[in-house]
Scaffold this motif. Structure first.
Motif, mmCIF file in Angstrom:
data_model
loop_
_atom_site.group_PDB
_atom_site.id
_atom_site.type_symbol
_atom_site.label_atom_id
_atom_site.label_comp_id
_atom_site.label_asym_id
_atom_site.label_seq_id
_atom_site.Cartn_x
_atom_site.Cartn_y
_atom_site.Cartn_z
ATOM 1 N N LEU A 53 -9.131 -0.653 -5.259
ATOM 2 C CA LEU A 53 -8.165 -1.033 -4.357
ATOM 3 C C LEU A 53 -8.828 -2.430 -3.900
ATOM 4 O O LEU A 53 -8.085 -3.639 -3.606
ATOM 5 C CB LEU A 53 -8.562 -0.241 -2.901
ATOM 6 C CG LEU A 53 -8.330 -0.741 -1.586
ATOM 7 C CD1 LEU A 53 -6.987 -0.837 -1.265
ATOM 8 C CD2 LEU A 53 -8.967 0.225 -0.489
ATOM 9 N N ARG A 54 -10.367 -2.723 -4.063
ATOM 10 C CA ARG A 54 -10.646 -3.932 -3.760
ATOM 11 C C ARG A 54 -10.179 -4.957 -4.734
ATOM 12 O O ARG A 54 -9.771 -6.012 -4.308
ATOM 13 C CB ARG A 54 -12.244 -3.833 -3.897
ATOM 14 C CG ARG A 54 -12.929 -5.256 -3.314
ATOM 15 C CD ARG A 54 -14.326 -5.104 -3.156
ATOM 16 N NE ARG A 54 -14.956 -4.724 -4.375
ATOM 17 C CZ ARG A 54 -16.053 -4.345 -4.526
ATOM 18 N NH1 ARG A 54 -16.998 -4.169 -3.739
ATOM 19 N NH2 ARG A 54 -16.543 -3.826 -5.735
ATOM 20 N N ALA A 55 -10.289 -4.535 -5.990
ATOM 21 C CA ALA A 55 -9.691 -5.644 -7.179
ATOM 22 C C ALA A 55 -8.272 -5.920 -7.004
ATOM 23 O O ALA A 55 -7.903 -6.991 -6.836
ATOM 24 C CB ALA A 55 -10.138 -4.775 -8.311
ATOM 25 N N ARG A 56 -7.499 -4.896 -6.481
ATOM 26 C CA ARG A 56 -6.048 -5.364 -6.293
ATOM 27 C C ARG A 56 -5.777 -5.999 -5.202
ATOM 28 O O ARG A 56 -5.020 -6.928 -5.073
ATOM 29 C CB ARG A 56 -5.192 -3.816 -6.354
ATOM 30 C CG ARG A 56 -5.078 -3.352 -7.547
ATOM 31 C CD ARG A 56 -4.352 -2.266 -7.712
ATOM 32 N NE ARG A 56 -3.722 -1.933 -9.111
ATOM 33 C CZ ARG A 56 -2.781 -1.526 -9.503
ATOM 34 N NH1 ARG A 56 -1.754 -1.638 -8.909
ATOM 35 N NH2 ARG A 56 -2.566 -1.152 -10.741
ATOM 36 N N SER A 78 3.269 -0.987 -1.433
ATOM 37 C CA SER A 78 3.435 -0.133 -2.521
ATOM 38 C C SER A 78 2.119 0.362 -3.430
ATOM 39 O O SER A 78 1.962 1.137 -3.985
ATOM 40 C CB SER A 78 4.295 -0.841 -3.410
ATOM 41 O OG SER A 78 3.566 -2.178 -4.093
ATOM 42 N N THR A 79 1.245 -0.639 -3.341
ATOM 43 C CA THR A 79 0.007 -0.712 -3.931
ATOM 44 C C THR A 79 -1.261 -0.370 -3.055
ATOM 45 O O THR A 79 -2.031 0.678 -3.333
ATOM 46 C CB THR A 79 -0.220 -1.884 -4.955
ATOM 47 O OG1 THR A 79 0.843 -2.223 -5.446
ATOM 48 C CG2 THR A 79 -1.391 -1.635 -5.580
ATOM 49 N N LEU A 80 -1.534 -1.105 -2.314
ATOM 50 C CA LEU A 80 -2.858 -1.163 -1.353
ATOM 51 C C LEU A 80 -2.871 0.168 -0.403
ATOM 52 O O LEU A 80 -3.953 0.782 -0.404
ATOM 53 C CB LEU A 80 -2.951 -2.362 -0.565
ATOM 54 C CG LEU A 80 -2.960 -3.616 -1.201
ATOM 55 C CD1 LEU A 80 -3.150 -4.910 -0.367
ATOM 56 C CD2 LEU A 80 -4.090 -3.596 -2.543
ATOM 57 N N ASP A 81 -1.764 0.265 0.347
ATOM 58 C CA ASP A 81 -1.916 1.434 1.370
ATOM 59 C C ASP A 81 -2.316 2.793 0.500
ATOM 60 O O ASP A 81 -3.066 3.707 1.233
ATOM 61 C CB ASP A 81 -0.699 1.485 2.049
ATOM 62 C CG ASP A 81 -0.361 0.552 3.102
ATOM 63 O OD1 ASP A 81 -1.401 -0.449 3.078
ATOM 64 O OD2 ASP A 81 0.467 0.283 3.637
ATOM 65 N N PRO A 82 -1.258 3.305 -0.399
ATOM 66 C CA PRO A 82 -1.627 4.625 -1.088
ATOM 67 C C PRO A 82 -3.202 4.650 -1.604
ATOM 68 O O PRO A 82 -3.826 5.651 -1.459
ATOM 69 C CB PRO A 82 -0.587 4.567 -2.159
ATOM 70 C CG PRO A 82 0.461 3.839 -1.853
ATOM 71 C CD PRO A 82 -0.253 2.411 -0.934
ATOM 72 N N LEU A 83 -3.823 3.629 -2.189
ATOM 73 C CA LEU A 83 -5.103 3.527 -2.462
ATOM 74 C C LEU A 83 -5.839 3.712 -1.207
ATOM 75 O O LEU A 83 -6.965 4.530 -1.577
ATOM 76 C CB LEU A 83 -5.434 2.337 -3.563
ATOM 77 C CG LEU A 83 -5.129 2.297 -4.786
ATOM 78 C CD1 LEU A 83 -5.366 0.930 -5.281
ATOM 79 C CD2 LEU A 83 -5.983 3.156 -5.382
ATOM 80 N N ALA A 84 -5.782 2.923 -0.561
ATOM 81 C CA ALA A 84 -6.671 3.101 0.775
ATOM 82 C C ALA A 84 -6.735 4.454 1.453
ATOM 83 O O ALA A 84 -7.510 4.964 1.781
ATOM 84 C CB ALA A 84 -6.100 2.204 1.913
ATOM 85 N N ASP A 85 -5.430 5.147 1.228
ATOM 86 C CA ASP A 85 -5.329 6.462 1.921
ATOM 87 C C ASP A 85 -6.173 7.206 0.999
ATOM 88 O O ASP A 85 -6.724 8.331 1.768
ATOM 89 C CB ASP A 85 -3.554 6.927 1.854
ATOM 90 C CG ASP A 85 -2.976 6.210 3.107
ATOM 91 O OD1 ASP A 85 -1.566 6.203 3.079
ATOM 92 O OD2 ASP A 85 -3.574 5.609 4.010
ATOM 93 N N ARG A 86 -6.014 7.281 0.043
ATOM 94 C CA ARG A 86 -6.795 8.019 -1.095
ATOM 95 C C ARG A 86 -8.323 7.780 -0.713
ATOM 96 O O ARG A 86 -8.924 8.837 -0.772
ATOM 97 C CB ARG A 86 -6.599 7.693 -2.552
ATOM 98 C CG ARG A 86 -5.342 8.492 -3.130
ATOM 99 C CD ARG A 86 -5.643 8.812 -4.633
ATOM 100 N NE ARG A 86 -5.968 8.015 -5.429
ATOM 101 C CZ ARG A 86 -5.537 7.525 -6.437
ATOM 102 N NH1 ARG A 86 -3.925 7.497 -6.655
ATOM 103 N NH2 ARG A 86 -6.174 6.742 -7.426
ATOM 104 N N VAL A 87 -8.686 6.761 -0.725
ATOM 105 C CA VAL A 87 -10.285 6.834 -0.448
ATOM 106 C C VAL A 87 -10.505 7.153 0.941
ATOM 107 O O VAL A 87 -11.482 7.970 0.986
ATOM 108 C CB VAL A 87 -10.608 5.014 -0.376
ATOM 109 C CG1 VAL A 87 -12.076 4.692 -0.160
ATOM 110 C CG2 VAL A 87 -10.253 4.430 -1.841
#
Lengths: 127, 555
Positions: free
Chosen positions: A36-39, A104-113
């Motif tokens: 997430l941070r990298a993206r 599309s990219t950050l929100d799903p990852l943030a939700d997973r974390v």
């Protein structure tokens, strides 16, 4: 720095309290968060550099490249006018691109974390 | 804005008639009545600290996007930019573009991360992993200084402007002072009674009025020239008396006469504008008024759309005023060009709807300008009083032991005190050229606040001394350089014309003070051993995921 990569392990009353240092360190070192941070950074840092350079180019041209800015393109519409309008266009475009990237990219990852974080807090391992 | 009113005005609007003044005053009063009602309603739902500081974090992205626009688009943006374009042509673009592009810094680097990691003020984020006291004091000092500068420019401007719109002679100090007092008392009322909820609604109403009024005039201007941009520019260049130069940069800023100094000054101004917005305290606290960081992102996207369209329209207003009123007629009315938009409203009204139409449109635009000032000063008063109550009173004086009710009471009292101080200072400064204070507020925000915020969010090594150094370093260098610049002394247009103690050649300090702010932040950090990796891990996770962030208040 305590680095904990244990997963799916239940924590009893003697375990890590929610919000403890280890809790956040473990989250920060989790693969999902690193990605997430990298993206996030891979998008916002170059983009910031790009729009600042593009804006400063406009300011510098306004100050130092008067002849170029004054050259006519269509009728009385000159480079300066079009360059100015392009700054508006690029701002709208970058805002839209970022919103799309975030959705599309950050929100799903943030939700997973965040789900992972809540699971670790309640001590049930990964959701 | 370097040109907004405040300079002694030319013989005031002689063509303001009695009927028209009556209509303008009636519209003013209608707006005041509406906002007072809104504020009283909001006060009934303002119980907790989260209500007072952050409007209960319950506004929608569209509402907050409008409120951000209402907070940001000052009279300087509306009348000032249109005026610069009407008098000097192309150079007015430089302001609007800087003001707009700046929002990308806020969108990409600040808005969401701040919403996730802070609660009420800018200091919450900067002090997240630091020793609370010194950092909160520094952030609060900077917040109050920036807000007071901005407030002074707005209120002194308001005094001159309202006098002008009502056709009162510009030499009538009593009338201007009365205007300043009325504006000041209203803003104090909005903030003390309505808190963030009341202030936000005032800003939303103002944004809707401003966008509606501006859109109407813009459409009429374009209709007049058959929707041909080329025709509009052509006519504007012709009536400006400047010819083609009117459509090129360089009539107002970085003129050939000013040489290299002028060009560097322009670059310096451009830097402060683009980097200042994301460090303005009254803008930053708006990100806390929505339920989640994603809503903060959406509100900034709405704001970019609203503000961008607005600045595009001010370009049409400026060139329209040059084309249909004529630059000389505008300069006669007000040398700074602040009456360009109202005069244009009168002309297009006359052209399309006859004399009555002109009167009505002029009154509408005058009332919109008044609403614009009120919404901005309320936001500034709220930001500074919140910071004093939350950062200095609760964190430093009471060591975090103050009750929530007590903290909100202190915030209300400090809003009253800051408002009173602003009124008194504005009355003293009412005949001084204080318009430069807006550019200075942006320079301080870019030099002190922005480095501290960015380092806090992105640099693991950053620490207490780095935060304190960057805020004070940026603040002191920006203010000092302006004190010793031609803005304050040594020129015909300076604050003090008769003395000369200027040694810094630029009007805008940003090109020097912004690097100083960033450098101080770095130096202060590496010279101190302090480092809190544990808290930084928490900040990183919180800021990017919202895990542990403040939720919306539920009533």
């Amino acid at each position: 720095m305590a680095r904990s990569t244990t997963r799916g392990q239940a924590f009893g009353p003697q375990g890590r309290p929610p919000g403890s240092a280890e809790h956040y360190a473990a989250l920060r070192d989790s693969p999902d968060f690193r990605e997430l941070r990298a993206r996030f950074r891979r998008f916002v840092f170059p983009m910031t550099a790009a729009f600042l350079a593009w804006y400063l180019l406009y300011v510098v041209c306004s100050a130092w490249a008067r002849d170029f800015m004054g050259s006519k393109l269509v009728g009385v519409v000159n480079v300066a006018f079009v360059f100015g309008l392009l700054q508006f266009v690029s701002t709208f475009l970058i805002a839209w691109l970022y919103a799309r990237h975030a959705r599309s990219t950050l929100d799903p990852l943030a939700d997973r974390v965040a789900r992972d974080a809540d699971a670790r807090r309640t001590g049930r391992g990964e959701a | 804005m370097s040109d907004v009113q405040a300079q002694p005005l030319a013989a005031a609007a002689s063509d303001v008639t009695g009927g028209q003044r009556g209509l303008t005053v009636a519209l003013f009063l209608a707006f005041v009545a509406l906002t007072l009602y809104i504020t009283l309603r909001a006060s009934r739902q303002t119980k907790t600290a989260a209500d007072f500081y952050a409007g209960g974090r319950s506004f929608s992205p569209v509402q907050n996007g409008l409120a951000i626009g209402g907070d940001y688009m000052s009279a300087a943006s509306f009348l000032g930019i249109a005026g610069i374009i009407a008098l000097f042509g192309y150079d007015g673009f430089l302001y609007s573009i800087g003001f707009l592009v700046a929002w990308l810094v806020a969108l990409l680097l600040v808005a969401e991360l701040l919403r996730n990691s802070g609660r009420y003020t800018m200091a919450d984020v900067v002090a997240f992993r630091m020793r609370q006291r010194p950092v909160r004091v520094a952030a609060s000092v900077s917040t109050i200084v920036v807000s007071i500068f901005y407030l002074l420019a707005q209120m002194v401007g308001a005094g001159a402007l309202v006098a002008l719109l009502l056709g009162i002679s510009a030499d009538n100090d009593a009338a201007k002072a009365l205007t300043i007092v009325v504006v000041g008392l209203l803003m104090i009322f909005y903030v003390t009674v309505g808190g963030m909820k009341g202030t936000t609604w005032v800003q939303i109403v103002k944004a809707v009025l401003l966008m509606t009024g501006t859109t109407l005039i813009t459409i009429l201007v374009l209709a007049w020239v058959g929707f041909s941009v080329n025709e509009l520019l052509d006519r504007a260049a012709e009536r400006s008396g400047k010819g083609e130069a009117f459509l090129e940069p360089g009539l107002r800023y970085a003129t050939e006469a000013s040489g290299l100094t002028g060009k560097l000054d322009l670059l310096s101004l451009g830097l402060a504008l683009v980097l200042g917005t994301a460090g303005l305290p009254h803008i930053l606290i708006r990100f806390y008024t929505v339920p989640t960081a994603r809503d903060a992102r959406r509100s900034v996207n709405w704001a970019i759309g609203i503000i961008g369209v607005f600045y595009l329209m001010t370009i049409a207003l400026g060139f329209g005023a040059a084309a249909f009123v004529g630059s000389s007629a505008i300069a006669e009315q007000n040398p700074g060009g602040n009456t360009a938009a109202p005069q244009l409203a009168r002309s297009v009204g006359d052209h399309f709807f006859g004399d009555t139409g002109g009167t009505v449109l002029l009154a509408v635009i005058a009332a919109v300008a008044f609403a614009t000032i009120l919404a901005v000063v309320a936001g500034l008063t709220l930001a500074s009083s919140s910071s004093f109550a939350h950062d200095i009173y609760a964190s430093v004086l009471k060591d975090g032991q103050a009750g929530e009710g007590q903290e909100v009471r202190v915030a209300r009292v400090s809003a009253f005190v800051i408002g009173a101080v602003a009124i008194v200072l504005s009355i003293f400064a009412q005949n001084l050229n204080v318009a430069f204070l807006v550019a200075l507020a942006f320079a301080v925000a870019a030099s002190g606040n922005l480095p501290a915020i960015l380092y806090s969010l992105f640099w693991s090594r950053f620490n207490t001394s780095g935060a304190v150094w960057s805020i004070y370093g940026g603040l002191v260098s920006a203010v000092t350089l302006v004190i010793f610049s031609p803005v304050v002394s040594g020129k015909e247009t300076s604050l003090f014309k008769d003395t000369d103690f200027s040694w810094f050649p630029l009007d805008n300090p940003g090109i020097v003070s912004i690097p100083i702010g960033f450098l101080c932040g770095w130096l202060g950090t590496v010279l101190s051993k302090e480092r809190d990796d544990v808290k930084y891990a928490e900040l990183e996770v919180r800021s990017l995921t919202g895990h542990g962030a403040e939720g919306a208040a539920s009533h």
